[in-house]
Design a protein around this motif. Structure first.
Motif, PDB file in Angstrom:
ATOM      1  N   ALA A 180     -23.183 -62.664  35.054  1.00 56.34           N
ATOM      2  CA  ALA A 180     -22.173 -62.257  34.282  1.00 56.34           C
ATOM      3  C   ALA A 180     -22.020 -60.616  34.275  1.00 56.34           C
ATOM      4  O   ALA A 180     -20.752 -60.090  34.248  1.00 56.34           O
ATOM      5  N   ALA A 181     -23.019 -60.071  34.245  1.00 61.70           N
ATOM      6  CA  ALA A 181     -23.065 -58.572  34.239  1.00 61.70           C
ATOM      7  C   ALA A 181     -22.401 -58.129  35.694  1.00 61.70           C
ATOM      8  O   ALA A 181     -21.764 -57.103  35.740  1.00 61.70           O
ATOM      9  N   TYR A 182     -22.809 -58.863  36.761  1.00 60.25           N
ATOM     10  CA  TYR A 182     -22.552 -58.320  38.034  1.00 60.25           C
ATOM     11  C   TYR A 182     -20.960 -58.468  38.148  1.00 60.25           C
ATOM     12  O   TYR A 182     -20.351 -57.680  38.806  1.00 60.25           O
ATOM     13  N   LEU A 183     -20.648 -59.465  37.645  1.00 61.08           N
ATOM     14  CA  LEU A 183     -19.004 -59.950  37.788  1.00 61.08           C
ATOM     15  C   LEU A 183     -18.291 -58.980  37.081  1.00 61.08           C
ATOM     16  O   LEU A 183     -17.075 -58.538  37.445  1.00 61.08           O
ATOM     17  N   ALA A 184     -18.902 -58.312  36.071  1.00 65.37           N
ATOM     18  CA  ALA A 184     -18.134 -57.196  35.245  1.00 65.37           C
ATOM     19  C   ALA A 184     -18.140 -55.905  36.117  1.00 65.37           C
ATOM     20  O   ALA A 184     -17.284 -54.965  35.869  1.00 65.37           O
ATOM     21  N   LYS A 185     -18.843 -55.853  36.965  1.00 69.17           N
ATOM     22  CA  LYS A 185     -18.941 -54.825  37.922  1.00 69.17           C
ATOM     23  C   LYS A 185     -17.925 -54.883  39.043  1.00 69.17           C
ATOM     24  O   LYS A 185     -17.381 -54.089  39.835  1.00 69.17           O
ATOM     25  N   GLN A 186     -17.576 -56.449  39.340  1.00 68.66           N
ATOM     26  CA  GLN A 186     -16.539 -56.415  40.623  1.00 68.66           C
ATOM     27  C   GLN A 186     -15.112 -56.817  39.987  1.00 68.66           C
ATOM     28  O   GLN A 186     -14.249 -56.691  40.930  1.00 68.66           O
ATOM     29  N   GLN A 187     -14.835 -57.399  38.803  1.00 69.03           N
ATOM     30  CA  GLN A 187     -13.649 -57.756  38.580  1.00 69.03           C
ATOM     31  C   GLN A 187     -13.447 -57.289  37.000  1.00 69.03           C
ATOM     32  O   GLN A 187     -14.328 -57.280  36.239  1.00 69.03           O
ATOM     33  N   LEU A 188     -11.946 -57.150  36.647  1.00 72.00           N
ATOM     34  CA  LEU A 188     -11.748 -56.908  35.443  1.00 72.00           C
ATOM     35  C   LEU A 188     -11.751 -58.179  34.510  1.00 72.00           C
ATOM     36  O   LEU A 188     -10.637 -58.924  34.588  1.00 72.00           O
ATOM     37  N   LEU A 189     -12.706 -58.510  33.649  1.00 68.18           N
ATOM     38  CA  LEU A 189     -12.889 -59.915  32.876  1.00 68.18           C
ATOM     39  C   LEU A 189     -12.282 -59.392  31.457  1.00 68.18           C
ATOM     40  O   LEU A 189     -12.133 -58.352  31.071  1.00 68.18           O
ATOM     41  N   ASP A 190     -12.028 -60.462  31.011  1.00 70.77           N
ATOM     42  CA  ASP A 190     -11.501 -60.566  29.512  1.00 70.77           C
ATOM     43  C   ASP A 190     -12.727 -59.860  28.691  1.00 70.77           C
ATOM     44  O   ASP A 190     -12.911 -59.044  27.662  1.00 70.77           O
ATOM     45  N   ARG A 191     -13.926 -60.778  28.987  1.00 71.60           N
ATOM     46  CA  ARG A 191     -15.119 -60.166  28.222  1.00 71.60           C
ATOM     47  C   ARG A 191     -16.391 -60.768  29.342  1.00 71.60           C
ATOM     48  O   ARG A 191     -16.277 -61.613  30.043  1.00 71.60           O
ATOM     49  N   SER A 192     -17.606 -60.003  29.306  1.00 72.24           N
ATOM     50  CA  SER A 192     -18.897 -60.547  29.834  1.00 72.24           C
ATOM     51  C   SER A 192     -19.906 -60.568  28.597  1.00 72.24           C
ATOM     52  O   SER A 192     -19.912 -59.652  27.703  1.00 72.24           O
ATOM     53  N   VAL A 193     -20.538 -61.784  28.677  1.00 74.51           N
ATOM     54  CA  VAL A 193     -21.376 -61.952  27.408  1.00 74.51           C
ATOM     55  C   VAL A 193     -23.012 -62.330  28.131  1.00 74.51           C
ATOM     56  O   VAL A 193     -22.921 -63.365  28.806  1.00 74.51           O
ATOM     57  N   MET A 194     -23.828 -61.534  27.884  1.00 71.05           N
ATOM     58  CA  MET A 194     -25.196 -61.707  28.617  1.00 71.05           C
ATOM     59  C   MET A 194     -26.145 -62.436  27.216  1.00 71.05           C
ATOM     60  O   MET A 194     -26.468 -61.655  26.419  1.00 71.05           O
ATOM     61  N   PHE A 195     -26.694 -63.414  27.498  1.00 69.74           N
ATOM     62  CA  PHE A 195     -27.607 -63.982  26.694  1.00 69.74           C
ATOM     63  C   PHE A 195     -29.161 -64.017  27.290  1.00 69.74           C
ATOM     64  O   PHE A 195     -29.296 -64.490  28.381  1.00 69.74           O
ATOM     65  N   SER A 196     -30.282 -63.463  26.720  1.00 73.91           N
ATOM     66  CA  SER A 196     -31.334 -63.040  27.111  1.00 73.91           C
ATOM     67  C   SER A 196     -31.485 -62.480  28.608  1.00 73.91           C
ATOM     68  O   SER A 196     -32.227 -63.006  29.554  1.00 73.91           O
ATOM     69  N   GLY A 197     -30.751 -61.296  28.844  1.00 73.68           N
ATOM     70  CA  GLY A 197     -30.983 -60.789  30.195  1.00 73.68           C
ATOM     71  C   GLY A 197     -29.780 -59.943  30.169  1.00 73.68           C
ATOM     72  O   GLY A 197     -28.939 -59.695  29.383  1.00 73.68           O
ATOM     73  N   PRO A 198     -29.582 -59.230  31.373  1.00 71.85           N
ATOM     74  CA  PRO A 198     -30.378 -59.193  32.551  1.00 71.85           C
ATOM     75  C   PRO A 198     -31.872 -58.667  32.698  1.00 71.85           C
ATOM     76  O   PRO A 198     -31.918 -57.929  31.736  1.00 71.85           O
ATOM     77  N   SER A 199     -32.560 -59.277  33.618  1.00 71.22           N
ATOM     78  CA  SER A 199     -33.975 -58.690  33.558  1.00 71.22           C
ATOM     79  C   SER A 199     -34.266 -58.046  34.888  1.00 71.22           C
ATOM     80  O   SER A 199     -35.427 -57.512  35.398  1.00 71.22           O
ATOM     81  N   ASP A 200     -33.124 -57.526  35.830  1.00 71.32           N
ATOM     82  CA  ASP A 200     -33.322 -56.985  37.100  1.00 71.32           C
ATOM     83  C   ASP A 200     -34.118 -55.671  36.919  1.00 71.32           C
ATOM     84  O   ASP A 200     -33.678 -54.744  35.968  1.00 71.32           O
ATOM     85  N   VAL A 201     -34.737 -55.375  37.999  1.00 70.83           N
ATOM     86  CA  VAL A 201     -35.685 -53.916  37.938  1.00 70.83           C
ATOM     87  C   VAL A 201     -35.459 -53.567  39.514  1.00 70.83           C
ATOM     88  O   VAL A 201     -35.290 -54.287  40.269  1.00 70.83           O
ATOM     89  N   GLY A 202     -35.788 -52.335  39.587  1.00 65.13           N
ATOM     90  CA  GLY A 202     -35.775 -51.730  41.088  1.00 65.13           C
ATOM     91  C   GLY A 202     -37.126 -52.122  41.653  1.00 65.13           C
ATOM     92  O   GLY A 202     -38.100 -52.476  40.833  1.00 65.13           O
ATOM     93  N   ILE A 203     -37.511 -51.607  42.712  1.00 62.93           N
ATOM     94  CA  ILE A 203     -38.687 -51.885  43.499  1.00 62.93           C
ATOM     95  C   ILE A 203     -39.764 -51.247  43.254  1.00 62.93           C
ATOM     96  O   ILE A 203     -41.015 -51.438  43.416  1.00 62.93           O
ATOM     97  N   ALA A 204     -39.346 -49.766  42.703  1.00 60.30           N
ATOM     98  CA  ALA A 204     -40.386 -48.786  42.225  1.00 60.30           C
ATOM     99  C   ALA A 204     -40.866 -49.325  40.537  1.00 60.30           C
ATOM    100  O   ALA A 204     -39.863 -49.564  39.923  1.00 60.30           O
TER     101      ALA A 204
END
Length: 318
Positions: A180-204
């Protein structure tokens, strides 16, 4: 999130007259024969005909290995407020974090999410074509619904064969929250709603996943997060850091829904510490992680209704 054991599935009623609101289960392969993986039924609900239709669609993306029927409570919340709703089955057999755990590619998570969402070959850790992608499945489902139930208003969510993202709210739980968060980077959504995340981290160690710093196409003012303070899979410090990178902290600090009114101080970052539904014990490996939105874990009121229904309305069904 490993899948909880599902509650007894609700058998969808026969399709009624087009003017009635109904909950249906639609098999992905029925909408497109090219869909060959992750074949659990989508859940779709059209608006309650007793209220004015909003002309807005809510799409819920399940967590890792979970399926749409685990999220019926939130999907049902939209119908009496005039919303269409879809729980979408998509390729979610493995957690993005696990897939990228040993990768040396800095933006492994972002590239994997892009492929899952679009079907474009951008990542070596997933293999998802257009038909099986989130976007491809949504297009196929909306096309099927528009043709099969032409008077229910599903066609408005397609423009030139693509999702009409500007009138679509994308929600996601756990792995789905990152999509949902990544789609908000790609598209103009009405809304983006994130439950219990996102948890992504970098490699360092301690670094941020690069994709989180991409420009927002959907403004941060239209992005929301909700998590449990005792989440053991995605710790509070990590998720609030990621929300901050996305820009949500510009609208106030993380605000507890347990002690504020249903307006929630107009915050974009919401938390809870309410005890999860004890009936879910043993059905999911982390009750707090599941409790913000998974049916078996979300707490209920004395009347048996979801405690977080007012929160879901604030987040997704204003």
């Amino acid at each position: 999130m490993p899948a909880p054991t599902p509650p007894v599935s609700v058998t969808p009623p026969p399709s009624p007259a087009a003017s009635a609101s109904v909950e249906r289960e639609i098999l992905p392969a029925l909408t497109n024969a090219a869909i060959t993986t992750n074949l659990s039924a989508h859940v779709v609900i059209n608006p309650d005909p007793a209220v004015a239709a909003k002309g807005r669609l809510f799409v819920m993306l399940p967590g890792t290995t979970a399926v749409p029927r685990f999220y019926r409570f939130i999907l049902r919340t939209g119908a009496p407020r005039g919303y269409h709703a879809i729980g979408l089955t998509y390729p979610n057999d493995e957690a993005i974090g696990a897939l990228c755990a040993t990768s040396a590619v800095a933006d492994c998570a972002g590239l994997a999410r892009n492929e899952v969402i679009t079907g474009t070959d951008t990542s070596p850790v997933v293999s998802v074509d257009r038909a099986n992608s989130i976007t491809g499945r949504l297009v196929s489902l909306l096309t099927y619904l528009s043709a099969t139930f032409p008077n229910e208003g599903w066609a408005q969510y397609l423009v030139n064969g693509q999702p009409n993202w500007s009138v679509i709210t994308v929600g996601g739980h756990s792995q789905g929250s990152g999509h949902a968060a990544y789609l908000a980077k790609q598209q103009l959504l009405d809304r983006s709603v994130m439950f219990s995340g996102p948890s992504d981290v970098g490699i360092a160690a301690g670094s941020v996943a690069p994709w989180l710093n991409l420009p927002n196409i959907t403004p941060a003012s239209r992005q929301f997060g909700f998590t449990h303070t005792s989440d053991g899979l995605v710790p509070l410090a990590l998720v609030t850091r990621n929300w901050d990178v996305l820009g949500l902290s510009a609208f106030g600090v993380a605000t507890s829904v347990d002690t504020t009114s249903p307006l929630f101080a107009n915050a974009r970052m919401l938390t809870t510490n309410a005890p999860p539904n004890p009936g879910a014990l043993g059905l999911t490996p982390d009750l707090p992680h599941a409790s913000p939105v998974v049916d078996v874990a979300t707490p209920l009121t004395a009347a048996g209704t979801p405690l977080y229904a007012p929160v879901w309305v604030y987040l997704a069904f204003p």
